[in-house]
Design a protein around this motif. Structure first.
Motif, PDB file in Angstrom:
ATOM      1  N   VAL A   1      55.242  72.234  62.465  1.00 32.68           N
ATOM      2  CA  VAL A   1      54.657  72.334  63.799  1.00 32.68           C
ATOM      3  C   VAL A   1      53.150  72.135  63.678  1.00 32.68           C
ATOM      4  O   VAL A   1      52.517  72.615  62.733  1.00 32.68           O
ATOM      5  CB  VAL A   1      54.962  73.699  64.452  1.00 32.68           C
ATOM      6  CG1 VAL A   1      54.119  73.914  65.703  1.00 32.68           C
ATOM      7  CG2 VAL A   1      56.440  73.792  64.803  1.00 32.68           C
ATOM      8  N   SER A   2      52.573  71.413  64.623  1.00 36.01           N
ATOM      9  CA  SER A   2      51.138  71.156  64.675  1.00 36.01           C
ATOM     10  C   SER A   2      50.538  71.965  65.818  1.00 36.01           C
ATOM     11  O   SER A   2      51.046  71.930  66.946  1.00 36.01           O
ATOM     12  CB  SER A   2      50.935  69.651  64.910  1.00 36.01           C
ATOM     13  OG  SER A   2      49.751  69.392  65.633  1.00 36.01           O
ATOM     14  N   ALA A   3      49.475  72.714  65.544  1.00 36.03           N
ATOM     15  CA  ALA A   3      48.882  73.562  66.602  1.00 36.03           C
ATOM     16  C   ALA A   3      47.502  74.066  66.199  1.00 36.03           C
ATOM     17  O   ALA A   3      47.121  73.974  65.026  1.00 36.03           O
ATOM     18  CB  ALA A   3      49.783  74.748  66.902  1.00 36.03           C
ATOM     19  N   PHE A   4      46.758  74.579  67.176  1.00 35.90           N
ATOM     20  CA  PHE A   4      45.503  75.336  66.989  1.00 35.90           C
ATOM     21  C   PHE A   4      44.300  74.495  66.564  1.00 35.90           C
ATOM     22  O   PHE A   4      43.250  75.049  66.249  1.00 35.90           O
ATOM     23  CB  PHE A   4      45.682  76.469  65.959  1.00 35.90           C
ATOM     24  CG  PHE A   4      46.787  77.426  66.297  1.00 35.90           C
ATOM     25  CD1 PHE A   4      46.687  78.248  67.412  1.00 35.90           C
ATOM     26  CD2 PHE A   4      47.935  77.501  65.510  1.00 35.90           C
ATOM     27  CE1 PHE A   4      47.711  79.129  67.742  1.00 35.90           C
ATOM     28  CE2 PHE A   4      48.956  78.381  65.836  1.00 35.90           C
ATOM     29  CZ  PHE A   4      48.846  79.199  66.945  1.00 35.90           C
ATOM     30  N   GLN A   5      44.426  73.136  66.573  1.00 34.07           N
ATOM     31  CA  GLN A   5      43.300  72.321  66.087  1.00 34.07           C
ATOM     32  C   GLN A   5      42.079  72.384  67.001  1.00 34.07           C
ATOM     33  O   GLN A   5      40.967  72.078  66.568  1.00 34.07           O
ATOM     34  CB  GLN A   5      43.709  70.842  65.966  1.00 34.07           C
ATOM     35  CG  GLN A   5      44.778  70.552  64.947  1.00 34.07           C
ATOM     36  CD  GLN A   5      46.155  70.578  65.568  1.00 34.07           C
ATOM     37  OE1 GLN A   5      46.354  71.077  66.665  1.00 34.07           O
ATOM     38  NE2 GLN A   5      47.128  70.051  64.850  1.00 34.07           N
ATOM     39  N   ASN A   6      42.268  72.711  68.285  1.00 35.47           N
ATOM     40  CA  ASN A   6      41.173  72.587  69.254  1.00 35.47           C
ATOM     41  C   ASN A   6      40.448  73.891  69.545  1.00 35.47           C
ATOM     42  O   ASN A   6      39.532  73.928  70.363  1.00 35.47           O
ATOM     43  CB  ASN A   6      41.721  72.012  70.578  1.00 35.47           C
ATOM     44  CG  ASN A   6      42.467  70.706  70.365  1.00 35.47           C
ATOM     45  OD1 ASN A   6      43.527  70.500  70.926  1.00 35.47           O
ATOM     46  ND2 ASN A   6      41.936  69.836  69.520  1.00 35.47           N
ATOM     47  N   ILE A   7      40.881  74.972  68.866  1.00 33.35           N
ATOM     48  CA  ILE A   7      40.317  76.287  69.143  1.00 33.35           C
ATOM     49  C   ILE A   7      38.994  76.474  68.398  1.00 33.35           C
ATOM     50  O   ILE A   7      38.897  76.187  67.212  1.00 33.35           O
ATOM     51  CB  ILE A   7      41.295  77.400  68.717  1.00 33.35           C
ATOM     52  CG1 ILE A   7      42.647  77.202  69.416  1.00 33.35           C
ATOM     53  CG2 ILE A   7      40.722  78.766  69.008  1.00 33.35           C
ATOM     54  CD1 ILE A   7      42.581  77.220  70.918  1.00 33.35           C
ATOM     55  N   SER A   8      38.004  76.964  69.112  1.00 36.60           N
ATOM     56  CA  SER A   8      36.720  77.248  68.485  1.00 36.60           C
ATOM     57  C   SER A   8      36.844  78.586  67.754  1.00 36.60           C
ATOM     58  O   SER A   8      36.902  79.640  68.360  1.00 36.60           O
ATOM     59  CB  SER A   8      35.646  77.326  69.555  1.00 36.60           C
ATOM     60  OG  SER A   8      34.429  77.669  68.953  1.00 36.60           O
ATOM     61  N   TYR A   9      36.899  78.522  66.435  1.00 37.77           N
ATOM     62  CA  TYR A   9      37.311  79.696  65.674  1.00 37.77           C
ATOM     63  C   TYR A   9      36.282  80.817  65.651  1.00 37.77           C
ATOM     64  O   TYR A   9      36.614  81.952  65.371  1.00 37.77           O
ATOM     65  CB  TYR A   9      37.718  79.272  64.261  1.00 37.77           C
ATOM     66  CG  TYR A   9      38.996  78.486  64.318  1.00 37.77           C
ATOM     67  CD1 TYR A   9      40.212  79.145  64.474  1.00 37.77           C
ATOM     68  CD2 TYR A   9      39.005  77.098  64.294  1.00 37.77           C
ATOM     69  CE1 TYR A   9      41.391  78.443  64.577  1.00 37.77           C
ATOM     70  CE2 TYR A   9      40.179  76.384  64.397  1.00 37.77           C
ATOM     71  CZ  TYR A   9      41.369  77.071  64.530  1.00 37.77           C
ATOM     72  OH  TYR A   9      42.543  76.369  64.646  1.00 37.77           O
ATOM     73  N   GLU A  10      35.039  80.473  65.982  1.00 33.52           N
ATOM     74  CA  GLU A  10      34.038  81.535  66.084  1.00 33.52           C
ATOM     75  C   GLU A  10      34.511  82.615  67.061  1.00 33.52           C
ATOM     76  O   GLU A  10      34.191  83.789  66.910  1.00 33.52           O
ATOM     77  CB  GLU A  10      32.700  80.977  66.584  1.00 33.52           C
ATOM     78  CG  GLU A  10      31.889  80.246  65.542  1.00 33.52           C
ATOM     79  CD  GLU A  10      32.339  78.816  65.317  1.00 33.52           C
ATOM     80  OE1 GLU A  10      33.354  78.425  65.927  1.00 33.52           O
ATOM     81  OE2 GLU A  10      31.704  78.103  64.529  1.00 33.52           O
TER      82      GLU A  10
END
Lengths: 229, 229
Positions: free
Chosen positions: B138-147
């Motif tokens: 599964v591909s996910a969470f690439q666009n979240i600003s992790y700060e």
């Protein structure tokens, strides 16, 4: 609010919902629009349909794709992907140094909810490879639900604008505003695959969640944003 | 609101901002999380950093990538793209039939604002091609600003979840909810290039419009949406 200068725009293969919707909104914003089609009668029928719902006089006429491309300063491509390559090749000699706005999505029926990556990286990059380096190509409007363009509704979807050069992207951002949409500079034309592929995801979301027109909004940028470069 | 079952999650290469942010939120939601790293000391330092800000007891430990992958039922990959292929190959024998959540973005410095398309079509498809057909990716969470993940802020960005099968996508959508994010079923794993590429566009928007964390929201789907399939 009409912010951009007035342009002469040819909408090629413009008898579908996408083409008619953009023609309607740009004509109302004061641009001079020609709808192009392979058959003049089809283009004229699309023009008549739009004129019937315009609330004021507009500059909107019909012509063949070739004549339309030749006469106008901006060419907009709203053809099915199967017609894309042949269309770009046929208009190549007619649009030298003109701006091409490519709205094409590389959908491959029946699997329209699956992202397809053309060999060139995207439909827009395919257009650039045919037109040649130095051409001006901008990718935009792939994610807009065109049913909403023909009836003055607010469009709850942003436009990602990628393109070969910053000036062309800014022109298309202004044209999107004229058509009542919020648009963003999404960077070089190589980034077009994201907007093109997003259409397949939005079709998937429409089916999956039983809605008519899902879209996207960019967040985290204030309305009165700075433009740094 | 904690909606999913409790899982045993290994976050591989989890000492960066992405990995620590997800570990923090999932541990607080009650999942059993192991942060993996090539060096045990680095993994332990990341764990200590997270434990110091947790408001309640959590199940969070450190280990090597290999041990973490072996011990847990879900593996999450948050490594730089340069380490992606080697990492997937090294964990392949350890995660047979387990779910792999790939967060990798194929950024190629210094041109991080330009979308790069790996030969397999995306980083996630590359992982699937290494693990082999029948694997669950599964591909996910690439666009979240992790700060924003490390400090309980609301995240003004949706998660696009593509993947090899519907059940795995639903599991990851639930895991995203546990971490305080709204997530959508974005279809087959082939669609991962959109989320991966969108990261380059968001980085471009951050620079262009001088903001820290642009993101996306899906529009047109009501909160109480139907789920048709």
């Amino acid at each position: 609010m009409e912010t951009s200068s007035k342009f002469k725009i040819a909408i090629l293969g413009g008898t579908g919902k996408e083409g008619k919707g953009l023609a309607y909104r740009w004509a109302l914003a004061g641009h001079e629009v020609i709808i192009g089609s392979r058959q003049l009668e089809k283009a004229q029928a699309a023009v008549d349909e739009i004129l019937a719902i315009c609330s004021k006089p507009v500059k909107l006429t019909a012509n063949t794709n070739e004549k339309a491309a030749q006469m106008q300063e901006i060419a907009v491509l709203t053809v099915p992907y199967t017609a894309h390559q042949a269309m770009v090749e046929s208009i190549k000699p007619l649009i030298t140094s003109k701006l091409l706005i490519d709205v094409t999505v590389p959908l491959v029926p029946p699997k329209v909810t699956r992202v397809q990556i053309p060999e060139a990286g995207s439909a827009a990059m395919e257009a650039l490879s045919i037109l040649g380096e130095g051409s001006r190509v901008v990718s935009a409007f792939q994610n807009i639900s065109y049913e909403r363009l023909m009836n003055d509704q607010e469009i709850d979807c942003d436009v990602l604008v990628s393109g070969t050069d910053k000036e062309s992207r800014e022109l298309v951002i202004a044209l999107a505003r004229d058509a009542g949409m919020r648009a963003w500079d999404a960077g070089p034309l190589e980034n077009s695959i994201v907007a093109e592929g997003l259409t397949s995801i939005l079709i998937h979301l429409n089916k999956k969640y039983a809605v008519e027109a899902s879209g996207i909004r960019i967040t985290g940028i204030p309305e009165n944003h700075q433009d740094t470069n």
